[in-house]
Design a protein around this motif. Structure first.
Motif, PDB file in Angstrom:
ATOM      1  N   TRP A 102       0.902  -1.208   0.033  1.00 15.28           N
ATOM      2  CA  TRP A 102      -0.011   0.059   0.051  1.00 15.28           C
ATOM      3  C   TRP A 102       0.726   1.115  -0.012  1.00 15.28           C
ATOM      4  CZ3 TRP A 102      -5.257   1.125  -0.175  1.00 15.28           C
ATOM      5  CH2 TRP A 102      -5.591   2.116   0.132  1.00 15.28           C
ATOM      6  N   THR A 103       1.846   1.245   0.870  1.00 17.61           N
ATOM      7  CA  THR A 103       2.734   2.455   0.938  1.00 17.61           C
ATOM      8  C   THR A 103       3.570   2.699  -0.367  1.00 17.61           C
ATOM      9  OG1 THR A 103       3.032   2.029   3.314  1.00 17.61           O
ATOM     10  CG2 THR A 103       4.330   3.511   2.136  1.00 17.61           C
ATOM     11  N   ALA A 104       3.863   1.445  -0.747  1.00 23.26           N
ATOM     12  CA  ALA A 104       4.956   1.608  -2.073  1.00 23.26           C
ATOM     13  C   ALA A 104       4.114   1.976  -3.101  1.00 23.26           C
ATOM     14  CB  ALA A 104       5.348   0.182  -2.118  1.00 23.26           C
ATOM     15  N   VAL A 105       2.896   1.583  -3.494  1.00 25.23           N
ATOM     16  CA  VAL A 105       1.998   1.991  -4.592  1.00 25.23           C
ATOM     17  C   VAL A 105       1.616   3.527  -4.579  1.00 25.23           C
ATOM     18  CG1 VAL A 105      -0.403   2.079  -5.695  1.00 25.23           C
ATOM     19  CG2 VAL A 105       1.207  -0.106  -4.992  1.00 25.23           C
ATOM     20  N   GLU A 106       1.532   4.204  -3.074  1.00 23.91           N
ATOM     21  CA  GLU A 106       1.190   5.407  -2.862  1.00 23.91           C
ATOM     22  C   GLU A 106       2.507   6.194  -3.301  1.00 23.91           C
ATOM     23  OE1 GLU A 106      -0.841   8.774  -1.583  1.00 23.91           O
ATOM     24  OE2 GLU A 106      -1.560   6.882  -1.851  1.00 23.91           O
ATOM     25  N   LEU A 108       4.931   5.473  -5.489  1.00 18.22           N
ATOM     26  CA  LEU A 108       4.789   5.432  -7.028  1.00 18.22           C
ATOM     27  C   LEU A 108       3.880   6.243  -7.497  1.00 18.22           C
ATOM     28  CD1 LEU A 108       4.810   1.708  -7.927  1.00 18.22           C
ATOM     29  CD2 LEU A 108       6.587   3.502  -8.536  1.00 18.22           C
ATOM     30  N   LEU A 109       2.689   6.665  -6.903  1.00 17.95           N
ATOM     31  CA  LEU A 109       1.789   7.729  -7.635  1.00 17.95           C
ATOM     32  C   LEU A 109       2.134   8.959  -7.235  1.00 17.95           C
ATOM     33  CD1 LEU A 109      -1.596   5.695  -7.075  1.00 17.95           C
ATOM     34  CD2 LEU A 109      -0.222   5.855  -9.004  1.00 17.95           C
ATOM     35  N   PRO A 184      10.215   2.888  -4.408  1.00 16.61           N
ATOM     36  CA  PRO A 184       9.236   2.139  -4.134  1.00 16.61           C
ATOM     37  C   PRO A 184       9.177   0.819  -4.723  1.00 16.61           C
ATOM     38  CG  PRO A 184       8.792   4.017  -5.708  1.00 16.61           C
ATOM     39  CD  PRO A 184       9.869   4.301  -5.020  1.00 16.61           C
ATOM     40  N   ALA A 185       9.843   0.618  -6.065  1.00 14.83           N
ATOM     41  CA  ALA A 185      10.176  -0.484  -6.658  1.00 14.83           C
ATOM     42  C   ALA A 185      10.689  -1.576  -5.681  1.00 14.83           C
ATOM     43  CB  ALA A 185      10.902  -0.221  -7.821  1.00 14.83           C
ATOM     44  N   VAL A 186      11.732  -0.901  -4.844  1.00 10.64           N
ATOM     45  CA  VAL A 186      12.419  -1.806  -3.864  1.00 10.64           C
ATOM     46  C   VAL A 186      11.359  -2.462  -2.716  1.00 10.64           C
ATOM     47  CG1 VAL A 186      14.061  -1.746  -2.180  1.00 10.64           C
ATOM     48  CG2 VAL A 186      14.627  -0.729  -4.531  1.00 10.64           C
TER      49      VAL A 186
END
Length: 305
Positions: A102-106, A108-109, A184-186
């Motif tokens: 959830w945090t990573a997708v946020e 990325l956006l 965020p990819a990591v």
């Protein structure tokens, strides 16, 4: 005494208490690293350490339950309690992975700049050294005491070390290349990696609760021990085994001449049981005596329904 042998002598209870303390320290270090750098990769690493804390605490409780002696309601002891520890750790990993994703997708956006990477990465490396050292000691103890709870916690710590190494490399690449999407990819890679570990832990827990047979090398040792007593008039068959936590069980039939007295037959059975328990630590042997010309069915058809 070597360092490995010294580590193997530390009790699971003591190591899990140390694991709880180390988990608290690493949470502080990794959270500080995330706060300084604003990296979701380092945040995901800190979230995994929260799983370490919860898992070590639950494992400590289960190990203490497993150490309780057999009682009227649990005549075979409480050893299977340790398998619940692995299952709980697997569920906690799933929750942590969901939060990381959830945090990573946020991120990325909505990309963000990273700051003070040098100090943050140093704190992450320090926490990894603590986890790696503890995991090594726990694996030595788990082998000695045959504790799946300690082994599960140790293997999760090893995963945490590899996770931290990946995060450090990823964040360093962000600093070198300026590609903010790498952070965020990591974090997503971290989530996928610990999900894999969670599935493995859940599977090990399920397999343990389903009474798997003893390890091939242990069965081979049992066969070598029985070979010492085999004779044209003495044979063994219908050998079955199972594991329950650190305890091991084997059931078998021992055939001998019908003319033997009960006392002689019982004395030989006692010798076989003692030899088996000496050869395989933690083994409980149940031997049914039968005359040489009598066969018994190891399994009734009703048991298969």
């Amino acid at each position: 005494m070597t360092l490995a042998s010294a580590a193997s002598r530390i009790s699971p209870d003591a190591l899990l208490r140390v694991s709880i303390g180390v988990a608290v320290v690493t949470i502080v270090l990794k959270t500080l690293a995330w706060w300084l750098t604003n990296s979701v990769g380092l945040l995901s690493d800190a979230m995994e350490s929260l799983v370490n804390l919860a898992s070590a605490t639950f494992a400590l409780v289960m190990v203490r339950i497993a150490m309780r002696p057999a009682d009227e309601d649990h005549p075979y002891g409480h050893h299977k309690a340790e398998y619940f520890s692995s299952g709980f750790e697997g569920m906690m990993i799933f929750l942590a992975a969901a939060g990381i994703l959830w945090t990573a997708v946020e991120r990325l956006l909505h990309p963000g700049e990273l700051e003070q990477l040098g100090i943050g990465l140093a704190l992450s490396v320090l926490s990894s050294v603590l986890n790696g050292t503890l995991a090594w000691a726990m694996l030595q103890s788990a082998r000695q005491h045959r504790s799946i709870a300690v082994e599960g916690d140790a293997r999760h710590l090893i995963t945490d070390v590899w996770t931290s190494a990946g995060v450090v490399v990823g964040v360093a690449l962000v600093a070198i290349t300026g590609w903010q999407w790498l952070d965020p990819a990591v974090a997503i890679g971290v989530a996928v990696n610990i999900l894999r570990e969670g599935v493995q832990l859940m599977w090990r827990s399920t397999e343990g609760l389903m009474d798997r047979a003893l390890e091939p090398e242990v069965l081979a040792e049992i066969d070598r021990t029985l070979a010492q007593f085999r004779h044209p008039t003495i044979r063994f068959d219908h050998i079955s085994s199972r594991r329950s936590g650190k305890r091991r069980f084997v059931d078998l039939h021992m055939h001998m001449p019908a003319a033997w007295t009960l006392g002689r037959a019982a004395a030989l059975r006692a010798s076989v049981e003692q030899a088996l328990m000496s050869a395989v630590p933690g083994l409980r042997a149940t031997i049914q005596l039968l005359p040489s010309d009598v066969e018994a069915h190891a399994q009734d058809e009703q048991d298969l329904i």
